[in-house]
Structures are given as C-alpha cells and as structure tokens.
Design a protein around this motif. Structure first.
Motif, PDB file in Angstrom:
ATOM      1  N   PHE A 127       0.814  -1.216   0.000  1.00 14.70           N
ATOM      2  CA  PHE A 127       0.000   0.000   0.000  1.00 14.70           C
ATOM      3  C   PHE A 127       0.848   1.266   0.000  1.00 14.70           C
ATOM      4  O   PHE A 127       0.347   2.361  -0.197  1.00 14.70           O
ATOM      5  N   MET A 128       2.163   1.111   0.218  1.00 12.08           N
ATOM      6  CA  MET A 128       3.034   2.279   0.131  1.00 12.08           C
ATOM      7  C   MET A 128       3.151   2.762  -1.315  1.00 12.08           C
ATOM      8  O   MET A 128       3.450   3.919  -1.572  1.00 12.08           O
ATOM      9  N   VAL A 129       2.958   1.834  -2.263  1.00 11.30           N
ATOM     10  CA  VAL A 129       3.178   2.214  -3.669  1.00 11.30           C
ATOM     11  C   VAL A 129       1.944   2.057  -4.553  1.00 11.30           C
ATOM     12  O   VAL A 129       1.918   2.531  -5.678  1.00 11.30           O
ATOM     13  N   ALA A 130       0.946   1.335  -4.030  1.00  9.57           N
ATOM     14  CA  ALA A 130      -0.225   1.052  -4.868  1.00  9.57           C
ATOM     15  C   ALA A 130      -1.485   1.629  -4.254  1.00  9.57           C
ATOM     16  O   ALA A 130      -1.628   1.644  -3.037  1.00  9.57           O
ATOM     17  N   ASP A 131      -2.400   2.113  -5.112  1.00  8.74           N
ATOM     18  CA  ASP A 131      -3.671   2.508  -4.503  1.00  8.74           C
ATOM     19  C   ASP A 131      -4.764   1.484  -4.726  1.00  8.74           C
ATOM     20  O   ASP A 131      -5.861   1.632  -4.219  1.00  8.74           O
ATOM     21  N   ASP A 146      -1.698 -14.486  -8.327  1.00  8.90           N
ATOM     22  CA  ASP A 146      -1.244 -13.277  -9.025  1.00  8.90           C
ATOM     23  C   ASP A 146      -1.562 -12.094  -8.120  1.00  8.90           C
ATOM     24  O   ASP A 146      -2.699 -11.951  -7.674  1.00  8.90           O
ATOM     25  N   ILE A 147      -0.572 -11.272  -7.871  1.00  4.45           N
ATOM     26  CA  ILE A 147      -0.833 -10.051  -7.111  1.00  4.45           C
ATOM     27  C   ILE A 147      -0.717  -8.901  -8.092  1.00  4.45           C
ATOM     28  O   ILE A 147       0.338  -8.708  -8.707  1.00  4.45           O
ATOM     29  N   ILE A 148      -1.795  -8.175  -8.259  1.00  2.06           N
ATOM     30  CA  ILE A 148      -1.775  -7.085  -9.239  1.00  2.06           C
ATOM     31  C   ILE A 148      -1.853  -5.751  -8.502  1.00  2.06           C
ATOM     32  O   ILE A 148      -2.834  -5.471  -7.813  1.00  2.06           O
ATOM     33  N   LEU A 149      -0.805  -4.975  -8.625  1.00  7.10           N
ATOM     34  CA  LEU A 149      -0.788  -3.671  -7.954  1.00  7.10           C
ATOM     35  C   LEU A 149      -1.042  -2.578  -8.976  1.00  7.10           C
ATOM     36  O   LEU A 149      -0.411  -2.563 -10.028  1.00  7.10           O
ATOM     37  N   THR A 150      -1.975  -1.689  -8.658  1.00  6.36           N
ATOM     38  CA  THR A 150      -2.111  -0.500  -9.500  1.00  6.36           C
ATOM     39  C   THR A 150      -1.274   0.589  -8.835  1.00  6.36           C
ATOM     40  O   THR A 150      -1.569   1.039  -7.733  1.00  6.36           O
ATOM     41  N   ILE A 151      -0.203   0.939  -9.526  1.00  2.00           N
ATOM     42  CA  ILE A 151       0.802   1.827  -8.930  1.00  2.00           C
ATOM     43  C   ILE A 151       0.301   3.276  -8.870  1.00  2.00           C
ATOM     44  O   ILE A 151      -0.321   3.767  -9.810  1.00  2.00           O
ATOM     45  N   ASP A 196       7.399  14.458  -4.811  1.00  2.00           N
ATOM     46  CA  ASP A 196       8.521  13.860  -4.083  1.00  2.00           C
ATOM     47  C   ASP A 196       8.851  12.441  -4.523  1.00  2.00           C
ATOM     48  O   ASP A 196       9.983  11.997  -4.406  1.00  2.00           O
ATOM     49  N   VAL A 197       7.848  11.719  -4.965  1.00  2.00           N
ATOM     50  CA  VAL A 197       8.090  10.302  -5.237  1.00  2.00           C
ATOM     51  C   VAL A 197       7.791   9.947  -6.682  1.00  2.00           C
ATOM     52  O   VAL A 197       6.736  10.259  -7.218  1.00  2.00           O
ATOM     53  N   ASP A 198       8.779   9.240  -7.251  1.00  2.00           N
ATOM     54  CA  ASP A 198       8.627   8.762  -8.614  1.00  2.00           C
ATOM     55  C   ASP A 198       8.125   7.319  -8.571  1.00  2.00           C
ATOM     56  O   ASP A 198       8.894   6.375  -8.641  1.00  2.00           O
ATOM     57  N   TYR A 199       6.802   7.172  -8.411  1.00  2.00           N
ATOM     58  CA  TYR A 199       6.251   5.811  -8.320  1.00  2.00           C
ATOM     59  C   TYR A 199       6.425   5.043  -9.623  1.00  2.00           C
ATOM     60  O   TYR A 199       6.487   3.822  -9.627  1.00  2.00           O
ATOM     61  N   SER A 200       6.500   5.781 -10.724  1.00  2.00           N
ATOM     62  CA  SER A 200       6.608   5.121 -12.029  1.00  2.00           C
ATOM     63  C   SER A 200       7.855   4.249 -12.142  1.00  2.00           C
ATOM     64  O   SER A 200       7.946   3.385 -13.001  1.00  2.00           O
ATOM     65  N   GLU A 201       8.789   4.515 -11.257  1.00  2.00           N
ATOM     66  CA  GLU A 201       9.996   3.684 -11.199  1.00  2.00           C
ATOM     67  C   GLU A 201       9.620   2.203 -11.116  1.00  2.00           C
ATOM     68  O   GLU A 201      10.306   1.336 -11.665  1.00  2.00           O
ATOM     69  N   PHE A 202       8.513   1.929 -10.428  1.00  2.00           N
ATOM     70  CA  PHE A 202       8.110   0.533 -10.245  1.00  2.00           C
ATOM     71  C   PHE A 202       7.386  -0.036 -11.468  1.00  2.00           C
ATOM     72  O   PHE A 202       6.845  -1.127 -11.424  1.00  2.00           O
ATOM     73  N   LEU A 203       7.377   0.758 -12.541  1.00  2.00           N
ATOM     74  CA  LEU A 203       6.778   0.271 -13.785  1.00  2.00           C
ATOM     75  C   LEU A 203       7.828   0.163 -14.884  1.00  2.00           C
ATOM     76  O   LEU A 203       7.517  -0.078 -16.041  1.00  2.00           O
ATOM     77  N   LEU A 247      13.046  -2.342 -11.907  1.00  2.00           N
ATOM     78  CA  LEU A 247      12.552  -3.503 -11.155  1.00  2.00           C
ATOM     79  C   LEU A 247      13.612  -4.607 -11.114  1.00  2.00           C
ATOM     80  O   LEU A 247      13.833  -5.242 -10.087  1.00  2.00           O
ATOM     81  N   GLU A 248      14.242  -4.779 -12.257  1.00  2.00           N
ATOM     82  CA  GLU A 248      15.292  -5.794 -12.324  1.00  2.00           C
ATOM     83  C   GLU A 248      16.370  -5.522 -11.257  1.00  2.00           C
ATOM     84  O   GLU A 248      16.814  -6.416 -10.538  1.00  2.00           O
ATOM     85  N   GLN A 249      16.754  -4.237 -11.148  1.00  2.00           N
ATOM     86  CA  GLN A 249      17.762  -3.867 -10.147  1.00  2.00           C
ATOM     87  C   GLN A 249      17.284  -4.157  -8.729  1.00  2.00           C
ATOM     88  O   GLN A 249      18.030  -4.640  -7.888  1.00  2.00           O
ATOM     89  N   LEU A 250      16.012  -3.845  -8.486  1.00  2.00           N
ATOM     90  CA  LEU A 250      15.472  -4.085  -7.142  1.00  2.00           C
ATOM     91  C   LEU A 250      15.437  -5.568  -6.813  1.00  2.00           C
ATOM     92  O   LEU A 250      15.727  -5.989  -5.695  1.00  2.00           O
ATOM     93  N   ILE A 251      15.088  -6.363  -7.792  1.00  2.00           N
ATOM     94  CA  ILE A 251      15.048  -7.814  -7.564  1.00  2.00           C
ATOM     95  C   ILE A 251      16.459  -8.319  -7.265  1.00  2.00           C
ATOM     96  O   ILE A 251      16.679  -9.092  -6.341  1.00  2.00           O
TER      97      ILE A 251
END
Ligand code: ADP
Length: 625
Positions: free
Chosen positions: A126-130, A168-173, A179-186, A191-195
């Motif tokens: 919920f920090m990144v998805a609504d 399947d977990i589907i997050l709508t970002i 302040d925050v670039d949520y699109s980073e998670f798209l 994402l590859e780097q985070l993994i």
C-alpha cells in the motif's frame, strides 16, 4: 457488493502504509517475492509428503510483469495458492508476526518507525499502490477467487477465473507526486535492479520480460526494442555454494561487485556452520581502507540475509568496532524476516553468530601473519590502528584476543615483529619487553637511551603510532614479561658494582645537582646516569604519564594539557661532567646557564617544544662569545 472491514489493527497499519513518508518504499517488492517463494516452498514441501501431488520442481517460478499504460505491476507464482477463506484470513488481518511486531514497537516508538528496516509483509504494497488485487487458486481446488482492496475502506472477495493454481498479485501503482517517482516501479530495468538487490538469492527463478535496444535487422543505424524473458536472480548465492568448487576469481568478482572495491581483498573467509545456530557467511578483509573509513560517515556492518532474502544492508551487531573494516554477508535461516532492529539487538542467534565470526576473523589474521607476512604488514598498515584501539578500548577487556595481532618495528633488524616473536627471541633472563616511542623509526634509533640497549644486544620495540604507549600500557604484561618503556626512569642495566658507584656519585654531588634543578625549574630531579653511552644528556619521565603521552594529549585540539614529571639525566662518563664540576667550584651563574642549555637539548632530542627559544639562543651565545 458490500465491502468487508479490515480488523482494527490491520487498519491502523494500513493507514500508516498508505500515508507513509517512509523512503524505503521499494521493500514492498521484496516482501511480495518472499511471499511467493514461501507459497512455492509450501507446495514443494507438500509434494514431497503426498504422492498425489504431482508437480515438477523445475516448473516452479515467480514472474514479474508490468503494464505501463494500465500502471499495473503483477507478481505471479505457481505456489500453493489460497482458497477464499484463506484470502479472508490471511489478507483481511495482519499475519500474527506482523501484528505483534506492530504492538511491540508502537509502545514506545513513533508510528513511522514500524516499517523501519523491516517489511511488514503484504501490506507494505500500500506504500506504492492505490489498488491491490489478489487472484488466487489453491492447489487442488477448481475454484479461483479475487481479493481486492483500494485501501482503508475495506476489501472484497469474489469468485473469478484463473487457469492454473497459484497467486497473481496485481498492484495498481500510484501516480507520481512531486517527491516520489512511483513510475519507477513500472520500468523493467529498475525492477530488475530491485530484484537483484533484495531477492537475488531466492531459490526459484524470478522471470521478467526485459527490453533491450538492438539494431534493426538489415539496418545500420536504426534501433528497435526487443523483448526477451529472462531469469533475473542468481538463485544460489556464492556463500551457499560448496567451497571446494569456488574459484578464487569468483570470490574476487563477487567482492568487487558487491562492495565496490577496485582492489582484491587480502583475505576471504567462507564459513558454513551448522549447530545451535546455522549460518553461511562470506567475509572479506579489504586490502586498503575505504576513502571514508576514518570519517564519521563510515558505517560498519555486514549484510544480513535470512534464507537468501536481504533483511539488512549493514547489521552492525555482527561485527565489533575493532573489526569494522570487515565486509561481507551473513545468511541464517534462524533469523526471521519480520524482526525489528530492537529485537535483533537482543537476538541470541545473532549474538552467537557474531561471536563465532569474531573467532574466525582472528584466526584468519593469525594465519595470515604466520604464512604471508608481507600481506599481513600491508593489512596492518591499513587497519592496525583499529586493532590497537580494540586492545586499549574498554579498559582492555579485549586485549587477550587482540594482542597477538599487533606488530612493531624491532630495533635489531628494523623488521616488524609480534610480541610473541619478541619473547621467543629474547634471553631467558630478560624479564621485560622493552619499548620506546617516537615519531619515526629513524628518530627513535638516534635517541640517547637506545644506545646502551643496543650495546648490550637487547631488542627494543620501536613504537611510532601515537597510541602505542597507551596500547602497550594496557597490555601490561605479556607471557609474564612486563612492558617497559625505556624512556621511563628506573631502568638500570648495570651490575651491582656499577650501581653502587653511581649511587655514591649522585650523593657526593647532590648539592651541585640541586643547584642545576633549581635553575631549570621545570623538572623533578637532575641526576647522573650510566644508561647513556656517548650522549651527554637525556630526559626521562617518572610517574605514570610518559613524555610520549604528554606529546599526544597536548597535540589534541582540546584544552586539556598534561605534564609528565621529568628527570634530566646526565651521562656520568661524559666530559661535560668535568666542566660542570669546574663551574660548580668557580662560577655558579655559568653552571645555571649550562643547566638550562642541557635541559633544552634534552627536550629537543625528545621532540618537545622549547618554551623560550630567544632566551635559549642568548644563553648559547653568551657561552660561545
Ligand atoms: P507474512 O508473510 O509475514 O506471514 P503477509 O502479510 O506478507 O505476512 O502475508 C500474510 C499471509 O498471506 C502469509 O502468511 C501467507 O499465508 C499468505 N500469502 C501471502 N502471499 C501469498 C502468496 N503469494 N501465495 C500464497 N499465500 C500467500
């Protein structure tokens, strides 16, 4: 359809997540991937105990996919899945571990700290998805269900279609904010780097479709995006692999990639321990200090993993301050992912691991010292002061562990030797370990006090580090041999006859010596000595504070100033003695001036400042003229 309400505690936590100002939002991905991996573990485990379950281990996988247009990020697994009831129970309320953590921490901490270094599982999304949708089909069931929530106002569970078992977990970002670039998670590559950062060692493949720019076929300058499915994670971490099958180059590559060091480490310590606490660890001793090592920005600590999942970048509890230069990773299945920093500090398993690692580091350094002195000296040059600090810190509680790792320059051949080597080579009758401090080896070598020791073929440790004096005083005795600073008083290498002769001389000429002392003012005594060979004078200290300590403390940028109690010693066999006796009889004023000059000389030899250089210069001129 009517929405169901979250349990009260979940609601509180979720509120925090949604409105979180916590900067480390990215950990949600680690949490979801860990859940997926757990779900696969569960199915795998079941298949091992139930013949009816036919799944192939090689089919297990986690996949991460994105739809930039729809702003969705989907994490899928083919694990055990959840029934409608399980969706309710597991996601409608916080898992037990999470909720107890919530209560525990909330007692005395500000809300936001809950998230801290550790995730609280599923809810961190919920920090990144609504909006979060969970579509799941339990293994063996015909029915799939969808859990859905847009946050605090509740959730719903409805029937739906899903072909295969799993989740399947589907997050709508969320939309980007200032302040925050949520699109980073798209973005596939972020994402590859985070993994790779958090979940590189999950034991199942994490697959992603990644884009690459390639030259268009048949074209020389036109590019196109090519999409390819790839496994992003390494799966088996180096530290979990069999030592005998790892090449040195692999350790070095791992080290430079992970710790950004251009130079190879001096030592690699790879351990896998089983017992009360099981863990794998891979430690490195760098060959040089990082540029920020001696600044307050440097943070010690080892990377801490629980079963291949990163739980902390720098766990400082794993390493004592005197080994703060050690880099590496520790992985233990005995540590829980959802453990808070406070709990971690008291964690028994962690303490056990830390203790065992400390022993391993000491052993490694001892071996290095024995087997590769050149490398050890390089190490000591970079980090020796850390070990010294360890010896004298905390009133020396750790000195037994560390003193054998110290090396000093030996007066005999100017090579570095340890205390053990010093003792091994010395005469049985010698009851002390002699040392002397100074700025450089060359300067120490010229000190008047050193000469007689050399003459008698006694070895001295030359100490050039400002803290050596403190360190050796903390060591106190080593193998029943006392540490003795030869620049301190009461060192008399002469035989009984000589001692007696000297004593008499000092008594006979007491009146003259007292006049000299009065003239100098700054010292506790002037006396004759037989410890000097060719030099006329030297300065020694009496009492606990040595001249070296005085120099060190007074050089510090504080108001604190100390004074060693000083004794001026005059070589009884030097021709200056005749001159002094003559002046004592004929010209007491000149005797006083000579005394001041001799004292100034002794101070200069010791590297002490002269309080009044003008007066000194005039005195010398008076005598020359
Ligand atoms: P935790 O993982 O600490 O138990 P979470 O809030 O992350 O807490 O998850 C709650 C529970 O939901 C898990 O314990 C698990 O039973 C279930 N769960 C979460 N994700 C999945 C998944 N991908 N597949 C199956 N079960 C899941």
């Amino acid at each position: 359809m009517a929405k169901k309400q979250f349990k009260a505690e979940s609601k509180k936590l979720m509120d925090l997540m949604i409105n979180s100002i916590y900067t480390n939002k990215e950990i949600f991905l680690r949490e979801l991937i860990s859940n997926a991996s757990d779900a696969i573990d569960k199915l795998h485990y079941k298949s091992l105990t139930d013949d009816k379950i036919k799944v192939k281990k090689s089919d297990f996988c986690i996949s991460v996919s994105i739809d930039e247009q729809a702003r969705t990020l989907t994490i899928s697994d083919n694990g055990i899945g959840m029934t409608a009831e399980e969706l309710e129970n597991n996601l409608g309320t916080i898992a037990k571990s999470g909720s107890s953590l919530f209560k525990e921490e909330n007692k005395h901490k500000k809300d936001i700290d809950i998230i801290g270094q550790f995730g609280v599982g599923f809810y961190s999304s919920f920090m990144v998805a609504d909006k979060i949708e969970v579509i799941s089909k339990a293994y063996g069931s015909d029915e799939a269900n969808k859990w859905e929530s847009t946050g605090i106002d509740g959730y719903s569970v409805t029937k739906c279609e899903k072909e295969n078992y799993g989740t399947d977990i589907i997050l709508t970002i969320k939309e980007d904010t200032e302040d925050v670039d949520y699109s980073e998670f798209l973005h596939d590559h972020s994402l590859e780097q985070l993994i790779k950062k958090y979940s590189n060692y999950i034991t199942y493949p994490i697959k992603m479709t990644l884009s690459h720019r390639e030259l268009k076929k048949g074209s020389k300058d036109e590019y196109e995006d090519v999409f390819e499915e790839e496994t992003v994670n390494d799966m088996v971490p180096l530290w979990k692999r069999n030592k005998s099958k790892i090449k040195e180059g692999e350790y070095n590559t791992f080290y430079s990639d992970k710790f950004f060091d251009y130079e190879e480490p001096i030592s690699v310590i790879h351990t896998s321990a089983e017992g009360l606490v099981s863990y794998n660890s891979l430690l490195f001793i760098p060959s040089h200090a990082p540029y920020d090592y001696y600044t307050k920005n440097y943070e010690k600590g080892l990377q801490l993993y629980s079963n291949g999942v990163l739980i902390m970048e720098k766990c400082k509890e794993l390493i004592p301050d005197y080994f703060s230069f050690v880099k590496g990773v520790v992985d233990s299945p005995d540590l829980s992912l959802n453990i808070s920093r406070e709990i971690l500090q008291q964690d028994k398993s962690l303490k056990t691991i830390a203790k065992s690692l400390e022993g391993k580091i000491i052993k490694e350094l001892e071996t290095l010292m024995d087997e590769n002195r050149e490398k050890y000296e390089k190490f000591f040059e970079a980090f020796g002061s850390q070990l010294k600090f360890g010896v004298y810190d905390n009133f020396g509680v750790n000195k037994e562990k560390l003193q054998d790792l110290l090396i000093f320059t030996s007066s005999k051949d100017k090579k570095k030797i340890s205390l053990a080597e010093y003792v091994d080579k010395m005469d049985e009758k010698q009851d002390s370990i002699y040392y002397v401090c100074g700025e450089t080896v060359d300067k120490i070598d010229l000190l008047p006090q050193v000469e007689t020791f050399k003459d008698k073929d006694l070895n001295i440790l030359y100490c050039t580090d400002y803290m050596d004096e403190f360190v050796l005083q903390t060591v106190g005795t080593y193998k029943d041999k006392k540490m003795v600073n030869i620049a301190k008083e009461n060192i008399d290498l002469s035989d009984d006859d000589e001692k007696e002769k000297l004593k008499k001389k000092n008594e006979d000429m007491k009146d003259m010596l007292d006049i000299m002392k009065e003239a100098i003012g700054d010292i506790s005594e002037v006396r004759f000595t037989n410890r000097l060979k060719t030099h006329p004078v030297c300065l020694v200290s009496s009492g606990d504070i040595t001249i070296e300590m005085e120099k060190v403390i007074n050089a510090m940028p504080t108001d604190e100033h100390i004074n060693a109690t000083k004794v001026l010693e005059i070589n009884e066999n030097h021709k200056i003695v005749d001159k002094l006796s003559e002046l004592y009889k004929k010209d007491k004023e000149a005797l006083k001036n000579y005394s001041k000059i001799l004292y100034a000389q002794a101070r200069l030899i010791e590297g002490l400042p002269i309080d009044n250089p003008t007066e000194l210069s005039n005195l010398i001129c008076d005598e020359l003229a």
